[in-house]
Scaffold this active site. Structure first.
Site, PDB file in Angstrom:
ATOM      1  N   SER A  42       0.933  -1.157  -0.009  1.00 27.70           N
ATOM      2  CA  SER A  42       0.043   0.054  -0.183  1.00 27.70           C
ATOM      3  C   SER A  42       1.016   1.254  -0.009  1.00 27.70           C
ATOM      4  CB  SER A  42      -0.958  -0.002   1.382  1.00 27.70           C
ATOM      5  OG  SER A  42      -0.279   0.124   2.497  1.00 27.70           O
ATOM      6  N   HIS A 147      -3.059  -6.011   2.772  1.00 27.92           N
ATOM      7  CA  HIS A 147      -2.393  -6.932   3.317  1.00 27.92           C
ATOM      8  C   HIS A 147      -2.952  -8.073   3.629  1.00 27.92           C
ATOM      9  CE1 HIS A 147       0.491  -3.715   4.813  1.00 27.92           C
ATOM     10  NE2 HIS A 147       0.576  -3.634   3.743  1.00 27.92           N
ATOM     11  N   GLU A 157      -4.408  -2.342   9.399  1.00 33.33           N
ATOM     12  CA  GLU A 157      -3.642  -2.952  10.498  1.00 33.33           C
ATOM     13  C   GLU A 157      -4.146  -2.567  11.657  1.00 33.33           C
ATOM     14  OE1 GLU A 157       0.614  -1.919  10.020  1.00 33.33           O
ATOM     15  OE2 GLU A 157       0.244  -2.016   7.759  1.00 33.33           O
ATOM     16  N   GLU A 200       2.108  -9.036   7.056  1.00 32.78           N
ATOM     17  CA  GLU A 200       2.940  -8.693   8.365  1.00 32.78           C
ATOM     18  C   GLU A 200       2.746  -9.406   9.209  1.00 32.78           C
ATOM     19  OE1 GLU A 200       2.172  -4.632   8.699  1.00 32.78           O
ATOM     20  OE2 GLU A 200       3.340  -3.965   6.769  1.00 32.78           O
ATOM     21  N   ASP A 236      -3.275   1.129  11.930  1.00 31.45           N
ATOM     22  CA  ASP A 236      -2.944   1.745  10.455  1.00 31.45           C
ATOM     23  C   ASP A 236      -4.024   1.666   9.638  1.00 31.45           C
ATOM     24  OD1 ASP A 236      -1.911   2.684   8.364  1.00 31.45           O
ATOM     25  OD2 ASP A 236      -0.228   1.421   7.962  1.00 31.45           O
ATOM     26  N   GLU A 281      -2.415   5.302  12.536  1.00 29.58           N
ATOM     27  CA  GLU A 281      -1.719   6.018  11.227  1.00 29.58           C
ATOM     28  C   GLU A 281      -2.491   6.028  10.353  1.00 29.58           C
ATOM     29  OE1 GLU A 281       1.655   3.423  10.846  1.00 29.58           O
ATOM     30  OE2 GLU A 281       1.570   3.466   8.720  1.00 29.58           O
ATOM     31  N   ASP A 308       1.924   8.136   7.094  1.00 32.58           N
ATOM     32  CA  ASP A 308       2.938   7.354   6.189  1.00 32.58           C
ATOM     33  C   ASP A 308       2.685   7.519   4.986  1.00 32.58           C
ATOM     34  OD1 ASP A 308       4.289   5.188   5.141  1.00 32.58           O
ATOM     35  OD2 ASP A 308       2.772   3.489   5.693  1.00 32.58           O
ATOM     36  N   LYS A 333      10.391   5.168   6.605  1.00 29.49           N
ATOM     37  CA  LYS A 333      10.897   4.033   5.856  1.00 29.49           C
ATOM     38  C   LYS A 333      12.043   4.506   4.901  1.00 29.49           C
ATOM     39  CE  LYS A 333       5.905   2.018   5.677  1.00 29.49           C
ATOM     40  NZ  LYS A 333       4.650   2.174   4.963  1.00 29.49           N
ATOM     41  N   HIS A 361       9.087  -1.048   9.306  1.00 30.76           N
ATOM     42  CA  HIS A 361       9.228  -2.176   8.171  1.00 30.76           C
ATOM     43  C   HIS A 361       8.364  -1.735   7.005  1.00 30.76           C
ATOM     44  CE1 HIS A 361       5.736  -4.877   9.949  1.00 30.76           C
ATOM     45  NE2 HIS A 361       5.489  -3.607  10.131  1.00 30.76           N
ATOM     46  N   LYS A 384       8.111   0.190  14.421  1.00 34.09           N
ATOM     47  CA  LYS A 384       6.933  -0.602  13.711  1.00 34.09           C
ATOM     48  C   LYS A 384       7.545  -1.871  13.033  1.00 34.09           C
ATOM     49  CE  LYS A 384       2.692  -0.165  11.282  1.00 34.09           C
ATOM     50  NZ  LYS A 384       2.273   0.740   9.904  1.00 34.09           N
TER      51      LYS A 384
HETATM   52  P1  PGA Z   1       3.198  -1.081   2.776  1.00 36.31           P
HETATM   53  O1  PGA Z   1       2.355  -1.196   4.313  1.00 36.31           O
HETATM   54  O2  PGA Z   1       4.844  -1.448   3.401  1.00 36.31           O
HETATM   55  O3  PGA Z   1       2.372  -2.249   2.223  1.00 36.31           O
HETATM   56  O4  PGA Z   1       3.352   0.120   2.258  1.00 36.31           O
HETATM   57  C1  PGA Z   1       2.837  -0.710   5.491  1.00 36.31           C
HETATM   58  C2  PGA Z   1       2.140   0.345   5.987  1.00 36.31           C
HETATM   59  O5  PGA Z   1       1.321   1.010   5.322  1.00 36.31           O
HETATM   60  O6  PGA Z   1       2.561   0.931   7.100  1.00 36.31           O
HETATM   61 ZN    ZN Z   2       1.110   2.468   6.927  1.00 40.39          ZN
END
Ligand code: PGA
Ligand code: ZN
Length: 419
Positions: A42, A147, A157, A200, A236, A281, A308, A333, A361, A384
């Site tokens: 995503s 996911h 999440e 995840e 999230d 998030e 994010d 990230k 991550h 995270k």
């Molecule tokens: P992604 O999702 O690594 O698939 O972008 C993780 C997140 O949205 O935090």
């Molecule tokens: Zn996210």
């Protein structure tokens, strides 16, 4: 001399979803560093490009030679200069020529090789002798959205944070206790539950958001009581994934509910109040700084409101968010921005403006443990990185080792959210 780069190797390896990614070895006169790039499902639309057209296979033949030609002979200690050279090699604004995942893997491997050249762990090389704080692990419990399969909740999440833990071992095992309790509760509700997991490592159940929220909250309460370690629920939402631009609505397909931006702000702030969410998030789609600001105004004193997809680890975009009062935390990230130097610039900007930096991550991972070191080096109060699964525990177990190595380790101070 110790850290002069003598050789670079680039190879194609598997990530946790079975997709190809890049692993890079950097060999110096006196050291060795290895790092691999993760990948998102995503992703934010303003992230740097992970790989050019053709993916890993499109570059694997030539990228080792291109990078080696420029970097061999440079000093791995000069990380900022090396990151500049990497960006010059690519030559595009969004790293679309050799890919942000290529530059980030090289950048991280160079940093690890430099650290190893001086017999230092990466967190010491980057953070010096002062860091002694261990981040709280944000553990992934239930997966939905991009996911998980199509009957899972719309919210991506459902997470937990063991805010009462007094050390990292207690923290990660508390998360696992909640993860197990959640499985039991899902099975009580759905006799057909197979125990399947999402990308995840969270459970991927056939539940509505509401049912998942209830199970998450009661599991946190029960485990808090039983262990004496306070555990808080977190989310999230990855709201961009279920925003319909034509209808200008958030589409909750599972429940058949549509919400406009105002209703979404109210819905999220109600969830925060009802369940005592500690962290939420991407509750609002990327690009909507105003929606983020409205929610932050409403709930930002009670809850961490984190961007994010909104910020994509980009200092310029974060600046805009800071000016507009959008959120009070940012997901970090490294592969969203492409180099460690640029990642660090964003962390610094966040900290200066009292935004919580949360090193994270991605849904596609490898056993690379670099982000555990980054979180410690940069005093990120929260990391995270999942709760179970080989590529997730690689980071958690590394934090256990780091804590053991420190002379006076302490969990991060979350009283003012760690800032
Ligand atoms: P992604 O999702 O690594 O698939 O972008 C993780 C997140 O949205 O935090
Ligand atoms: Zn996210």
């Amino acid at each position: 001399m110790d850290s002069v780069i003598e050789d670079i190797r680039v190879r194609k390896i598997l990530d946790s979803r079975g997709n190809p990614t890049l692993e890079v070895d950097v060999i110096t006169w006196n050291g060795f560093g290895r790092a691999a790039a993760p990948s998102g499902a995503s992703t934010g639309s303003r992230e740097v490009v992970a790989f050019p057209k053709g993916g890993v296979d499109g570059i694997i033949e030539e990228v080792e030679d291109i990078i080696s030609a420029e970097l061999i002979g440079m000093d791995a200690e000069d990380l900022q200069e090396i990151d500049l050279v990497l960006k010059e090699i690519d030559g595009t604004e969004n790293l679309s020529a050799i890919g942000g995942n290529t530059t980030v893997a090289v950048s991280m491997a160079v940093a690890k090789a430099a650290a190893a050249s001086y017999n230092l762990p990466l967190y010491r090389f980057l953070g010096g002798n002062m860091p002694s704080q261990i981040p709280f692990p944000l553990g992934n419990m239930i997966n939905g959205g991009a996911h998980a399969g199509k009957n899972a909740p719309d919210i991506q999440e459902f997470l937990v944070l063991p805010v009462g833990a007094s050390n990292i071992t207690e923290a990660v095992f508390t998360n696992v206790a909640v993860h197990r309790r959640i499985r039991e509760k899902i099975a009580e509700k759905d006799s057909l539950f197979t125990g399947g997991k999402g990308d995840e490592g969270g459970w991927a159940p056939n539940l509505t958001n509401q049912e998942a929220l209830e199970i998450q909250a009661t599991s946190c309460e029960e485990v808090s009581q039983e262990t004496g370690v306070l555990v808080k629920p977190c989310l999230d939402m990855a709201a961009s994934e279920f925003w319909d631009a034509d209808q200008e609505k958030y589409i909750y397909a599972k429940e058949g509910v549509h919400r406009d931006t105002g209703e979404q702000v109210d819905y999220v702030s109600e969830i925060i109040d009802t369940y005592g969410m500690f962290f939420v998030e991407d509750p609002i789609r990327e690009g909507d700084f105003q929606g983020f600001a409205d929610l932050t105004q409403k709930s930002g004193k009670k809850c961490i409101i984190c961007g994010d997809d909104l910020f994509v680890t980009n200092a310029d975009i974060l600046s805009e968010g800071i000016q507009k009062g959008a959120g009070n935390a940012i997901i970090i990230k490294p592969n969203q921005i492409g180099t460690l130097s640029d990642t660090y610039e964003t962390v610094n900007l966040a900290r200066t403006n009292k935004y919580v930096p949360v090193v994270s991550h991605r849904s596609g991972e490898t056993p690379d443990e670099t982000i555990a070191h980054l979180a410690v080096a940069w005093s990120s109060p929260i990391i995270k990185t999942g709760a179970v699964g080989g590529e997730r525990i690689a980071k958690l177990n590394e934090l256990i080792r780091i804590e053991e190595e420190m002379s006076n380790p302490q969990m991060a101070d979350l009283s003012d959210r760690g800032i």
